[in-house]
Design an enzyme around this catalytic site. Structure first.
Site, PDB file in Angstrom:
ATOM      1  CD  GLN A 263     -34.828  76.965   6.160  1.00 44.28           C
ATOM      2  OE1 GLN A 263     -34.712  76.223   5.207  1.00 44.28           O
ATOM      3  NE2 GLN A 263     -35.770  76.757   7.076  1.00 44.28           N
ATOM      4  CG  HIS A 295     -50.670  72.967   1.551  1.00 48.20           C
ATOM      5  ND1 HIS A 295     -50.381  74.247   1.121  1.00 48.20           N
ATOM      6  CD2 HIS A 295     -49.557  72.517   2.192  1.00 48.20           C
ATOM      7  CE1 HIS A 295     -49.161  74.563   1.490  1.00 48.20           C
ATOM      8  NE2 HIS A 295     -48.632  73.543   2.150  1.00 48.20           N
ATOM      9  CG  ASP A 340     -39.487  72.730   9.532  1.00 45.34           C
ATOM     10  OD1 ASP A 340     -38.381  73.289   9.623  1.00 45.34           O
ATOM     11  OD2 ASP A 340     -40.221  72.850   8.533  1.00 45.34           O
ATOM     12  CB  ALA A 375     -36.638  64.698   8.486  1.00 42.52           C
ATOM     13  CG  ASP A 392     -44.546  70.007   2.213  1.00 44.36           C
ATOM     14  OD1 ASP A 392     -44.216  70.036   1.012  1.00 44.36           O
ATOM     15  OD2 ASP A 392     -45.183  70.916   2.767  1.00 44.36           O
TER      16      ASP A 392
END
Length: 529
Positions: A263, A295, A340, A375, A392
């Protein structure tokens, strides 16, 4: 990526008086032309991938964008292949001229699209389709023209076999080199200039080696040299041009940026007051002025849910460390696994001072264990069980993200949850993407006995929504930590009440890996606004 003109005249067929005779072309010059086929095919598919990637970054829905790009590109190649039959005269010179046009258009396509995007969606669409159709048309012209040249010195069967085999190999090289080398190491704009320069260098090579076959060698050489010099300068200055284009796109001052294999990451800061913002592929991920609202509502309801205090927490996504910051406010935390995919994202959260200031250097805590893994794979392979799971991920705007909102994924997540565990997932906006939001709830409901849906206002995003899913159908909100700026028990109770315009507008379907409906709902919702 091949479009050979199968109707071209063979070596024994009479040539049109308007077409140059290349039957005396030496073997070495023929090899130059065949090598050009390989490079031409590689450049052509890279242009296609660049346009599709820019559109995916700026507009989203990668399946839709790449489908449009590939479809119209192939259509334009077919038109170019058909039109090539009308090219007469000096075919080698025509090929060099096509290469120069491709070099200029392909080299400029990425920066041009980035500059068009902020003005109006329709203008971007015009530019996008203009580049797709024009570049595809020129690529479609090239291969038949070269085939016709080579067929005059060998049989049609041999020339077509040689050209098509090298065309396919070149397309493979381009398709592999773009995601593995060009995009992560150069970025979109630099890669566009560099590939355009490659086209121009092919033209330069052909001008020198085939100069005896050109009608006006000096004029062609001057055109080619000017193009090579221009694209070489643009390639050298690409980092500055990229920075200028990103300032044009983001408006605020860019203070950090990188292109990872996964990305584009950009951090901005306003000139007049501190407001650090993170953009992923052009989409805002957080703004300093109000990220605490997001958050706090993401983390503290799930952390305070039920009677038992959580010890082991899994966070999927959230590589900026802001969710980790909130989790660490709870007593009794023993372990936090942060998953992540992108190492650049977690590097941002651990090393870049404006972000570590925001996250309180949370990723440096000895309780935090960072995993740069997919993930889906992590959930399948981990041997830990967790008391709380915080999901998230970005919104499900493409098929790759859709699987992370699927019933199969939630079933795997449920398998690694402790008996009284609870998960929370960000679920997009119940206002802007209403049916997408409730599709997440409907999908979770297939696995968990209790679903709690709630929403809050985050000024940078609008109304934003979350879903909690618990294995205990009697759980309720417990004690919140002190010092929260937005979340209170009363605010949470109000957040679970949805006005009529935030309720689903159609029958909902379960999102599955086998029937990935959610990204289609997302595209429909976005068009509705």
């Amino acid at each position: 990526m091949s479009n050979a003109d199968l109707t071209s005249p063979g070596p024994n067929a009479p040539l049109s008086p308007e077409t140059r005779d290349y039957s005396d072309l030496p073997q070495r010059q023929a090899f130059i032309l065949l090598g050009s086929v390989l490079i031409v095919a590689m450049c052509g598919i890279v242009y296609e991938l660049i346009i599709g990637t820019v559109s995916s970054y700026l507009i989203g829905d990668s399946v839709y964008q790449f489908s449009l790009t590939i479809g119209f590109f192939m259509f334009a190649m077919g038109i170019g292949s058909y039109v090539s039959r009308f090219i007469r005269g000096n075919l080698i010179q025509a090929f060099i001229q096509i290469e120069l046009m491709l070099a200029i258009l392909g080299g400029m396509c990425s920066i041009s699209l980035f500059l068009l995007f902020p003005f109006a969606p329709w203008l971007y669409q015009v530019g996008m389709f203009g580049f797709i159709l024009t570049i595809g048309f020129l690529v479609g012209l090239e291969i038949p023209v070269l085939t016709r040249v080579l067929s005059q010195r060998s049989s049609m069967r041999e020339s077509i076999a040689d050209v098509l085999s090298l065309d396919y190999v070149g397309a493979l090289f381009g398709a592999v080199a773009f995601p593995l080398l060009l995009l992560p190491s150069l970025g979109l704009i630099t890669a566009s200039f560099a590939v355009g320069l490659t086209n121009a260098l092919v033209a330069l090579l052909n001008v020198f080696w085939l100069r005896d076959y050109l009608d006006d060698f000096r004029r062609m050489l001057s055109y080619v040299v000017l193009t090579v010099v221009a694209l070489f300068v643009l390639t050298l200055a690409a980092s500055r041009i990229t920075g200028w284009a990103q300032h044009h796109l983001y408006f605020d001052r860019i203070v950090w940026q990188t292109q990872s294999p996964y990305q584009s990451l950009v951090v901005t800061n306003t000139w007049d007051h501190g407001d650090v913002r993170l953009f992923i592929d052009g989409h805002l991920q957080f703004a300093e002025v109000d990220e605490y609202r997001y958050h706090e509502f993401l983390v503290h309801p799930v952390m305070s849910w039920g009677d038992s205090a959580p010890a082991n927490v899994l966070i999927l996504g959230g590589g900026d460390g802001l969710a980790v910051r909130e989790v660490l406010r709870h007593d009794g935390i023993e372990r936090i696994d942060l998953v992540d995919l992108d190492p650049e994202m977690t590097r941002l959260g651990t090393e870049f001072a404006p972000v570590t200031r925001l996250n309180g250097d949370s990723l440096a805590s000895s309780k935090v264990h960072i995993h740069n893994l997919d993930a889906f794979r992590f959930v399948q392979e981990t041997e830990h069980s967790y008391d709380r799971i915080i999901i998230d991920f970005p919104d499900p705007h493409n098929e790759a993200l859709s699987k992370l909102y699927s019933v199969e994924f939630y079933a795997m997540v449920q398998a690694i949850m402790a008996p009284d565990a609870t998960l929370v997932t960000q679920s997009s906006s119940p206002f802007a993407t209403t049916n997408t939001y409730w599709t997440v709830a409907h999908t979770l409901d297939q696995i968990f006995p209790q679903i709690t849906s709630y929403q809050t206002s985050v000024p940078s995003f609008g109304i934003w929504g979350f879903h909690m899913a618990s294995r205990d159908d009697l759980a309720a909100l417990g004690t919140l930590p002190d010092g929260l700026r937005a979340l209170t028990p009363q605010a949470f109770t109000a957040a679970t009440i949805f006005p009529a315009d935030l309720l689903p507008t159609k029958a909902l379907e379960v999102n599955s890996i086998f029937e990935p409906t959610i990204y289609q709902r997302y595209a429909e919702d976005r068009k509705r606004l």
